[in-house]
Design an enzyme around this catalytic site. Structure first.
Site, mmCIF file in Angstrom:
data_model
loop_
_atom_site.group_PDB
_atom_site.id
_atom_site.type_symbol
_atom_site.label_atom_id
_atom_site.label_comp_id
_atom_site.label_asym_id
_atom_site.label_seq_id
_atom_site.Cartn_x
_atom_site.Cartn_y
_atom_site.Cartn_z
ATOM 1 N N ASP A 124 2.917 73.067 35.036
ATOM 2 C CA ASP A 124 3.079 72.821 33.602
ATOM 3 C C ASP A 124 3.770 73.993 32.898
ATOM 4 O O ASP A 124 3.146 74.644 32.053
ATOM 5 C CB ASP A 124 1.677 72.580 33.016
ATOM 6 C CG ASP A 124 1.653 72.078 31.595
ATOM 7 O OD1 ASP A 124 2.700 71.631 31.120
ATOM 8 O OD2 ASP A 124 0.580 72.136 30.966
ATOM 9 N N GLU A 173 6.508 74.098 23.931
ATOM 10 C CA GLU A 173 5.999 72.729 24.090
ATOM 11 C C GLU A 173 4.506 72.663 23.818
ATOM 12 O O GLU A 173 3.998 71.722 23.200
ATOM 13 C CB GLU A 173 6.313 72.222 25.499
ATOM 14 C CG GLU A 173 5.956 70.749 25.737
ATOM 15 C CD GLU A 173 4.577 70.548 26.355
ATOM 16 O OE1 GLU A 173 4.157 69.380 26.489
ATOM 17 O OE2 GLU A 173 3.912 71.549 26.701
ATOM 18 N N GLU A 174 3.781 73.674 24.292
ATOM 19 C CA GLU A 174 2.325 73.646 24.228
ATOM 20 C C GLU A 174 1.799 73.903 22.814
ATOM 21 O O GLU A 174 2.394 74.648 22.029
ATOM 22 C CB GLU A 174 1.741 74.710 25.167
ATOM 23 C CG GLU A 174 2.126 74.541 26.631
ATOM 24 C CD GLU A 174 1.364 73.406 27.310
ATOM 25 O OE1 GLU A 174 0.631 72.674 26.617
ATOM 26 O OE2 GLU A 174 1.502 73.267 28.535
ATOM 27 N N ASP A 220 7.877 67.219 33.997
ATOM 28 C CA ASP A 220 6.669 67.892 33.524
ATOM 29 C C ASP A 220 5.510 67.562 34.458
ATOM 30 O O ASP A 220 5.443 66.466 35.029
ATOM 31 C CB ASP A 220 6.337 67.453 32.094
ATOM 32 C CG ASP A 220 5.433 68.438 31.356
ATOM 33 O OD1 ASP A 220 5.031 69.452 31.965
ATOM 34 O OD2 ASP A 220 5.146 68.194 30.165
ATOM 35 N N HIS A 316 -4.208 71.959 32.489
ATOM 36 C CA HIS A 316 -4.745 72.794 31.398
ATOM 37 C C HIS A 316 -6.000 73.562 31.800
ATOM 38 O O HIS A 316 -6.848 73.866 30.952
ATOM 39 C CB HIS A 316 -5.003 71.956 30.146
ATOM 40 C CG HIS A 316 -3.750 71.640 29.386
ATOM 41 N ND1 HIS A 316 -3.758 71.055 28.139
ATOM 42 C CD2 HIS A 316 -2.436 71.835 29.695
ATOM 43 C CE1 HIS A 316 -2.516 70.887 27.712
ATOM 44 N NE2 HIS A 316 -1.697 71.351 28.652
#
Length: 378
Positions: A124, A173-174, A220, A316
């Site tokens: 990621d 992005e996060e 992704d 995550h």
């Protein structure tokens, strides 16, 4: 667009380079420098930006490099503007000028989450960035050979379809706190707006850089074993079928390493990454995963979203690191992305063009020698 897509022969598929040691998580030239925390505005983020730029400057000097900068406040920045830097590499046919070439666009985000502390984000999306770098290097000499042959053969370049290729490594992005439409996609939103608002010359084929994107291919959460990647959009299902067919042909030629290295998994080793090849019209329910493609798709860009569903188990969490990557699968994705780009760019017959000496060439030769020895022993 689909009519211009030319499948590779078996010989050309075999010529796709093996990434070899470049995907080693500790010493690999492509992957290991990305396997560090990369929160926007931090030294790790800058180090990875420099990794991308130095790679293209030294190994792929014919590519144009741009940095697109923006800044924004975040929910945790205390009113401070955080910098975001998108890294963009482009290679168009040498006879074209901006605005006259459409561009296959390969995309991944390179930033990592602020939490948990020390988060790496290997799937990621450190590994997807390395996959795209490998693809760019693998087709570079073939692009040169094809375009030089077109010029030497006297092809009427004024009327020839001009197809270039573009790579975008997106920042921000996060979410910094909790994913919302405001706290996410910082770099993508800035770049999409800038590309839409920056006009090409009046007589250009495309009126801005956004309209020149022929297909936005977003990678992704790739690098875990046994991924299942659905087809998300009916408008690009034809492209999904192309990459699914490419995977099938690579499997039939025994060119995918994960097909024989899925030990400890209950799933069949030959299960496809792309199960929706024959998806029917009544199965399009309109759902999709929020990701960097959204600001582009909202502006009319065609998107092929290569993201698994379900997400990797390590998503995550602090376990999304290099040690939890399934390297055979990472290498397979690199082959697939390379093959798809080569087919889109119509490089059949050119992939055997001489490549610059590097680790992947030596690994490829060792691999062939080992296969020859094994056959001799049989």
């Amino acid at each position: 667009m689909a009519a211009a897509y030319t499948p590779l022969s078996d010989e050309s598929l075999r010529a796709i380079p093996n990434p070899g040691n470049d995907f080693n998580i500790e010493t690999g030239k492509l992957l290991s420098p990305i396997l560090q925390p990369r929160v926007p505005g931090t030294p790790g983020s800058i180090a990875v930006q420099n990794h991308f730029v130095n790679f293209f400057k030294t190994e792929l000097p014919k590519w144009n490099i741009e940095l697109q900068n923006s800044s924004s406040k975040t929910p945790v920045s205390g009113g401070k503007e955080i910098p975001f830097v998108n890294v963009i590499m482009t290679r168009d046919p040498p006879w074209t000028t901006p605005g006259f070439a459409s561009r296959l666009t390969l995309v991944a985000h390179y930033d990592s989450k602020l939490t948990p502390k020390g988060f790496i984000g290997a799937t990621d999306s450190a590994a997807p960035c390395a996959m795209i770098m490998h693809a760019a290097r693998s087709i570079d000499a073939a692009l040169t050979a094809k375009w030089e042959k077109m010029q030497a053969d006297g092809v009427d370049l004024e009327f020839e379809d001009h197809q270039g290729i573009q790579i975008i490594f997106l920042d921000g992005e996060e979410a910094f706190k909790v994913w919302t439409s405001e706290d996410s996609l910082y770099g993508a939103k800035s770049l999409a707006a800038e590309m839409e608002g920056t006009a090409f010359a009046a007589q250009s084929t495309f009126h801005n850089a956004l309209s020149a994107i022929s297909l936005f291919v977003l990678l992704d959460l790739l690098g875990d074993q046994n991924p299942i990647v659905p087809s998300y959009f009916p408008t690009t299902h034809w492209a999904y079928r192309k990459v699914a067919d490419l995977e099938k042909r690579l499997r039939s030629l025994s060119l995918l390493e994960s097909a024989t290295k899925n030990k400890g998994s209950s799933k069949r080793a030959d299960s496809p990454f792309f199960p929706d090849f024959d998806k029917k019209d009544d199965r399009w329910l309109g759902g999709y995963i929020e990701d960097d493609h959204i600001p582009f798709m909202e502006r009319g860009v065609d998107v092929l979203h290569l993201i698994p569903n379900p997400f990797p188990r390590v998503w995550h969490t602090s376990e999304d690191d290099g040690a939890h990557l399934h390297i055979p699968t990472v290498k397979d994705w690199a082959r697939l992305v390379t093959g798809f780009a080569a087919e889109w760019m119509e490089l059949e017959g050119f992939l055997n063009a001489s490549q610059p000496a590097s680790n992947h060439d030596r690994d490829r030769r060792r691999e062939r020698n080992q296969q020859t020895n094994e056959k001799s022993e049989l």
